[in-house]
Design an enzyme around this catalytic site. Structure first.
Site, short mmCIF file in Angstrom:
data_model
loop_
_atom_site.label_atom_id
_atom_site.label_comp_id
_atom_site.label_asym_id
_atom_site.label_seq_id
_atom_site.Cartn_x
_atom_site.Cartn_y
_atom_site.Cartn_z
N SER A 1 0.84 -1.22 0.00
CA SER A 1 0.00 0.00 0.00
C SER A 1 0.86 1.26 0.00
O SER A 1 0.62 2.20 -0.76
CB SER A 1 -0.90 0.03 1.24
OG SER A 1 -1.62 -1.15 1.33
N ASP B 1 7.23 2.52 6.59
CA ASP B 1 7.16 1.84 5.29
C ASP B 1 7.27 2.84 4.13
O ASP B 1 7.90 2.58 3.11
CB ASP B 1 5.87 1.01 5.18
CG ASP B 1 4.65 1.72 5.78
OD1 ASP B 1 4.77 2.89 6.20
OD2 ASP B 1 3.57 1.10 5.83
O1 PMV Z 1 2.33 -4.73 9.13
P1 PMV Z 1 3.46 -3.89 8.64
O2 PMV Z 1 4.54 -4.71 8.02
O3 PMV Z 1 3.02 -2.80 7.78
O4 PMV Z 1 4.15 -3.26 9.92
C1 PMV Z 1 3.46 -2.48 10.85
C2 PMV Z 1 4.39 -1.91 11.85
C3 PMV Z 1 3.72 -1.11 12.96
O5 PMV Z 1 4.76 -0.59 13.79
C4 PMV Z 1 2.84 -2.00 13.80
C5 PMV Z 1 2.88 0.03 12.42
C6 PMV Z 1 3.65 1.22 11.91
O6 PMV Z 1 3.08 1.95 11.10
O7 PMV Z 1 4.79 1.45 12.33
#
Ligand code: PMV
Length: 323
Positions: free
Chosen positions: A112, A155
């Site tokens: 995403s 991300d």
């Molecule tokens: O589920 P993923 O791989 O997008 O990882 C989420 C990581 C969190 O720390 C739980 C959320 C975030 O935005 O940092």
């Protein structure tokens, strides 16, 4: 008609998930499996989207309706990215967008955020808007928040900057780390996790047990800081142990699963320096830190525990123009 293609890397959280949402640091690395976003300008004022990985083919609406009314779950990130860019830079042309991913959206590699970054960067290039990496981050992060309401933006940073980053929520710190000789095995649990659900679970735990959970976040933050030093000093055994401690805290937060735990235990028994879940938990992937020598045995052990090995390289290049 003129077009442009941007490719964006996927990502893996190395350490610090969940705690990063509450102001502690994390580390993330970009992976060499990429998302390609192609955009063509159209003569008519329409918006078209084709995303075979999400089973979206020739989705179409009027450009004035993009990001408004009832929006499909699968088209949200691309639509809101277009809307945010168009609102900010006052562009209204018709657009045909196509996305194509090297990786399954089930892996939790950040499809995403990769689409979001790809769309905004492609639009910036098409309309000759000069964006710094931080400006691209800010608009992309706003888009992710508009769609899912929460998230640290780690991300988005990995998608834009690539490499391996020490990161603090909202991009208040985005520090590239030089890493070398870092060997990871990645195992997919076969289960797609829902990041927002897992974040809500941790939020509830935080509200019910604030003192204890804040302490866990503090400790995770300290592990991340120590992990950063271990990465820079190439102390892999030490980093592995820090990852194990991080995993214990994630289990305390209730985000690991028995499948993830089995894969992690298998990896450890086969000689990994350390292993943990990567991302929100509830499914997705584990990462195991290995030596070149133990890689094969660790991979076999993860498979034996029911995991699927994903062949990917870390520290990949950030978003770039392809054509
Ligand atoms: O589920 P993923 O791989 O997008 O990882 C989420 C990581 C969190 O720390 C739980 C959320 C975030 O935005 O940092």
């Amino acid at each position: 008609m003129s077009g442009i293609t941007i490719s964006v890397p996927g990502k893996l959280m190395l350490m610090g998930e969940h705690a990063v949402v509450y102001g502690r640091p994390c580390m993330v690395t970009a992976v060499d499996q990429r998302m390609k976003v192609s955009i063509e300008l159209l003569d008519q004022p329409i918006f078209q989207l084709t995303a075979p990985d999400l089973n979206i083919s020739h989705y179409q609406k009027s450009i004035g309706e993009v990001g408004k009314g009832k929006i499909l779950k699968e088209t949200k990130f691309a639509e809101i990215a277009v809307k945010n860019f168009s609102d900010k830079y006052k562009v209204t042309s018709g657009l045909a967008i196509k996305t194509q991913s090297d990786f399954s959206p089930k892996f939790g590699f950040g499809s995403s955020s990769a689409v979001t970054v790809g769309v905004i960067k492609a639009l910036a290039e098409l309309f000759k808007v000069k964006l710094t990496q931080k400006e691209l981050f800010d608009l992309s992060y706003k888009t992710v928040l508009d769609v899912q309401g929460k998230g640290s933006g780690f991300d988005v940073a990995a998608a834009i900057y690539g490499g391996t980053l020490y990161f603090q929520t909202g991009g208040s710190i985005i520090e590239p780390l030089i890493i070398d000789g870092f060997n990871l095995v990645v195992g997919f649990s076969g289960i797609k996790a829902d990041t927002v659900t897992m974040m809500s679970l941790v939020r509830t735990k935080m509200e019910n047990y604030k003192t204890g959970v804040e302490k866990i976040f503090d400790n995770i933050g300290k592990l991340v800081n120590e992990g950063k030093m271990a990465i820079l000093d190439k102390e892999w055994e030490r980093l592995g142990t820090l990852m194990d401690y991080n995993q214990n805290y994630l289990e305390d937060l209730g985000v690991s699963t028995s499948k993830l735990n089995q894969m992690i235990a298998g990896a450890k028994a086969a000689g990994a320096y350390g292993a943990k879940l990567s991302g929100a938990g509830g499914g997705d992937c584990i990462i195991a830190l290995v030596s070149a020598k133990s890689r094969y045995k660790v991979s076999q052990a993860i498979k034996k525990a029911g995991g699927q090995i994903i062949d990917t390289k870390v520290n990949a290049e950030g978003a770039r123009r392809e054509v």
